[in-house]
Design a protein around this motif. Structure first.
Motif, PDB file in Angstrom:
ATOM      1  N   GLN A  40      49.915   3.859 -60.551  1.00 36.60           N
ATOM      2  CA  GLN A  40      50.757   3.714 -61.744  1.00 36.60           C
ATOM      3  C   GLN A  40      49.837   3.763 -62.955  1.00 36.60           C
ATOM      4  OE1 GLN A  40      54.389   3.304 -61.351  1.00 36.60           O
ATOM      5  NE2 GLN A  40      53.544   4.125 -59.452  1.00 36.60           N
ATOM      6  N   ILE A  41      50.143   4.668 -63.883  1.00 36.54           N
ATOM      7  CA  ILE A  41      49.295   4.824 -65.059  1.00 36.54           C
ATOM      8  C   ILE A  41      49.700   3.836 -66.143  1.00 36.54           C
ATOM      9  CG2 ILE A  41      48.716   7.220 -64.546  1.00 36.54           C
ATOM     10  CD1 ILE A  41      50.810   8.081 -66.634  1.00 36.54           C
ATOM     11  N   SER A  42      48.762   3.584 -67.042  1.00 37.63           N
ATOM     12  CA  SER A  42      49.014   2.606 -68.106  1.00 37.63           C
ATOM     13  C   SER A  42      49.969   3.184 -69.142  1.00 37.63           C
ATOM     14  CB  SER A  42      47.701   2.159 -68.755  1.00 37.63           C
ATOM     15  OG  SER A  42      46.910   3.245 -69.190  1.00 37.63           O
ATOM     16  N   GLN A  43      51.151   2.572 -69.173  1.00 37.94           N
ATOM     17  CA  GLN A  43      52.176   2.941 -70.139  1.00 37.94           C
ATOM     18  C   GLN A  43      53.106   1.763 -70.328  1.00 37.94           C
ATOM     19  OE1 GLN A  43      54.550   6.224 -68.709  1.00 37.94           O
ATOM     20  NE2 GLN A  43      54.716   5.376 -66.667  1.00 37.94           N
ATOM     21  N   SER A  46      56.431   1.830 -75.441  1.00 45.89           N
ATOM     22  CA  SER A  46      56.028   2.650 -76.588  1.00 45.89           C
ATOM     23  C   SER A  46      55.340   3.944 -76.169  1.00 45.89           C
ATOM     24  CB  SER A  46      55.122   1.850 -77.531  1.00 45.89           C
ATOM     25  OG  SER A  46      53.912   1.512 -76.876  1.00 45.89           O
ATOM     26  N   GLY A  47      55.045   4.108 -74.888  1.00 47.77           N
ATOM     27  CA  GLY A  47      54.422   5.340 -74.401  1.00 47.77           C
ATOM     28  C   GLY A  47      53.145   5.085 -73.625  1.00 47.77           C
ATOM     29  N   LEU A  48      52.334   6.128 -73.513  1.00 42.58           N
ATOM     30  CA  LEU A  48      51.094   6.049 -72.749  1.00 42.58           C
ATOM     31  C   LEU A  48      50.075   5.174 -73.469  1.00 42.58           C
ATOM     32  CD1 LEU A  48      50.678   9.814 -71.762  1.00 42.58           C
ATOM     33  CD2 LEU A  48      51.541   7.956 -70.327  1.00 42.58           C
ATOM     34  N   LEU A  49      49.322   4.411 -72.689  1.00 42.63           N
ATOM     35  CA  LEU A  49      48.224   3.605 -73.222  1.00 42.63           C
ATOM     36  C   LEU A  49      46.936   4.343 -72.889  1.00 42.63           C
ATOM     37  CD1 LEU A  49      49.545   0.125 -72.041  1.00 42.63           C
ATOM     38  CD2 LEU A  49      49.798   1.190 -74.292  1.00 42.63           C
ATOM     39  N   THR A  50      46.415   5.055 -73.874  1.00 47.52           N
ATOM     40  CA  THR A  50      45.282   5.945 -73.665  1.00 47.52           C
ATOM     41  C   THR A  50      44.009   5.360 -74.263  1.00 47.52           C
ATOM     42  OG1 THR A  50      45.745   7.163 -75.702  1.00 47.52           O
ATOM     43  CG2 THR A  50      46.779   7.984 -73.677  1.00 47.52           C
ATOM     44  N   GLY A  51      42.891   5.867 -73.792  1.00 49.85           N
ATOM     45  CA  GLY A  51      41.604   5.478 -74.336  1.00 49.85           C
ATOM     46  C   GLY A  51      40.535   5.465 -73.267  1.00 49.85           C
TER      47      GLY A  51
END
Length: 153
Positions: A40-43, A46-51
């Motif tokens: 499960q990807i970080s989201q 509010s949307g994707l949590l990128t960095g």
């Protein structure tokens, strides 16, 4: 409302609908009383949590991204349990991947965001084995991806 969802509500957390797969795989596979949940990807809402940890993201933000992954993992477990999260017996293992620079060494502190959440939300059922590793990149530029193994009844 069951005991796990009551605790989540007390924590201010409402499980979202289980995220749909983004490619050619299924979100979870059940074998006997064990459920294997795909990464499960970080989201969040509010949307994707990128960095990238060690570059444009600090450990606290990374831990928050890992917590978001844990929420998605529980949403998948709830779906696997036919909507009854109280069928969860325990979290068996989490495998955490952290989008980080080559010199970043705090992957365990980042994945603690998920581990701490599981412990707080699930009590003893949230105690688990774990891996926390670095990745040079993750899908869609997300900061964290976590897969999980769960025992259900």
């Amino acid at each position: 409302m069951g005991k796990f969802e009551a605790k989540l509500a007390e924590m201010g957390v409402t499980l979202p609908d289980a995220p749909a797969p983004a490619a050619n795989y299924v979100p979870f596979v059940q074998v006997g009383d064990v459920v294997y949940v795909s990464g499960q990807i970080s989201q969040d809402s509010s949307g994707l949590l990128t960095g990238k940890l060690g570059d444009d993201m600090d450990v606290e933000s990374g831990a928050a991204a890992a917590r978001a992954c844990a929420i998605s993992l529980l949403a998948q477990v709830k779906a696997a349990c036919g909507g009854d999260l109280d069928r969860l017996v325990r979290v068996v293992k989490l495998g955490g991947f952290v989008n980080s620079t080559p010199d970043f060494t705090q992957q365990p502190q980042v994945i603690n965001g998920a581990s701490d959440f599981m412990g707080e939300a699930l009590g003893d059922a949230g105690k688990h084995a774990r891996a926390a590793v670095s990745a040079s990149s993750l899908p869609l530029g997300v900061a964290v991806e976590i897969e999980g193994v769960f025992q259900i009844k």
